[in-house]
Write a protein that holds these residues in place. Structure first.
Motif, PDB file in Angstrom:
ATOM      1  N   TYR B  36     -11.084 -19.054  12.526  1.00 26.49           N
ATOM      2  CA  TYR B  36     -11.340 -17.428  12.647  1.00 26.49           C
ATOM      3  C   TYR B  36     -12.600 -17.225  13.515  1.00 26.49           C
ATOM      4  N   GLN B  38     -15.249 -14.314  15.116  1.00 31.59           N
ATOM      5  CA  GLN B  38     -16.094 -13.153  14.963  1.00 31.59           C
ATOM      6  C   GLN B  38     -16.819 -12.733  16.292  1.00 31.59           C
ATOM      7  N   GLY B  41     -19.817  -7.301  16.638  1.00 27.62           N
ATOM      8  CA  GLY B  41     -19.593  -5.818  16.145  1.00 27.62           C
ATOM      9  C   GLY B  41     -18.097  -5.699  15.800  1.00 27.62           C
ATOM     10  N   GLU B  42     -17.544  -6.925  15.870  1.00 26.96           N
ATOM     11  CA  GLU B  42     -16.012  -6.669  15.473  1.00 26.96           C
ATOM     12  C   GLU B  42     -15.896  -7.452  13.954  1.00 26.96           C
ATOM     13  N   GLY B  43     -14.409  -7.351  13.755  1.00 24.17           N
ATOM     14  CA  GLY B  43     -14.006  -8.194  12.517  1.00 24.17           C
ATOM     15  C   GLY B  43     -13.522  -9.291  12.742  1.00 24.17           C
ATOM     16  N   LEU B  44     -13.411 -10.209  11.765  1.00 22.15           N
ATOM     17  CA  LEU B  44     -12.787 -11.586  11.712  1.00 22.15           C
ATOM     18  C   LEU B  44     -11.346 -11.460  12.273  1.00 22.15           C
TER      19      LEU B  44
END
Lengths: 115, 112
Positions: B36, B38, B41-44
């Motif tokens: 994953y 990241q 400032g963003e999600g996984l």
């Protein structure tokens, strides 16, 4: 397609206060997860729901944390009373179903600071 | 129990350099393996995955091969870009289950 929505994005509270985080999963996703990510560590599963039933809450500190998923859609994670060590990002995620073939999609997270 | 170990960061590279981020795992049974990413400032976001031995997952120029004999799933990219700067997480799920166990993450910083 809308992603996993979370709110609030940021929250600062004093220790012993309470806080609640809300999550709306991707439409049609039966499985919902809450993860805790402490700074410098990988996310750790707190609780997993399948529809509105709990599949795994073995790592949820039940003396202070609670979570529910009413009607099998939205979910709320509550902390009461908060401790300093609860400062973390709380990630909500969803997947179509359980089972290792299902991709898990994450929201942007709710950042909690306990002072 | 299950666990994932990643190399510590930050990994600092110049643009167009070759990237390797090491990941090894301990699991009962035969897990599925994931990377994953990241971005700030963003999600996984799922980058790639592999579900059986010798499978190669690939996406956006990144590759990782499931090595059962060495219990590893190292992430590689031949030529990194500034836009690849992010935190990369290796993760596994037990066969039959979707729940993920994550490593601690490796920060990648790419300079022009």
């Amino acid at each position: 397609e809308a992603g996993v929505a979370q709110s609030p994005r940021y929250k600062i509270i004093e220790k012993r206060q309470s806080v609640a985080f809300w999550c709306n999963p991707i439409s049609g996703h039966a499985t919902l997860y809450w993860y805790q990510q402490i700074l410098g560590q990988g996310p750790k599963l707190l609780i997993q729901f399948q529809n509105n039933g709990v599949v795994d809450d073995s790592q949820l500190p039940k003396d202070r944390f609670s979570a529910e998923r009413l009607k099998g859609v939205d979910s709320t994670l509550k902390i009461q009373p908060a401790k300093l060590e609860d400062s973390a990002v709380y990630l909500c995620a969803s997947s179509l179903a359980t089972g290792s073939g299902n991709t898990i999609y994450f929201g942007e997270g709710s950042w909690l600071t306990v002072v | 129990g299950n666990s994932v170990t990643q190399m510590e960061g930050p990994v600092t590279l110049s643009e167009e350099a070759f990237l390797t981020i090491n990941c090894t795992y301990t699991a009962t049974g035969y897990p599925s393996l994931f990377w994953y990413v990241q971005y700030p400032g963003e999600g996984l976001q799922l980058l790639l995955k592999a579900t059986k031995a010798d499978d190669k997952g690939s996406n956006k120029g990144f590759e990782a091969t499931y090595r059962k004999e060495t219990t590893s799933f190292h992430l590689e990219k031949g030529s990194v870009q500034v836009s690849d700067s992010a935190v990369y997480f290796c993760a596994l799920s037990e066969r039959g289950y979707s729940t993920l166990t994550f490593g601690k993450g490796t920060m990648l910083l790419v300079s022009p």
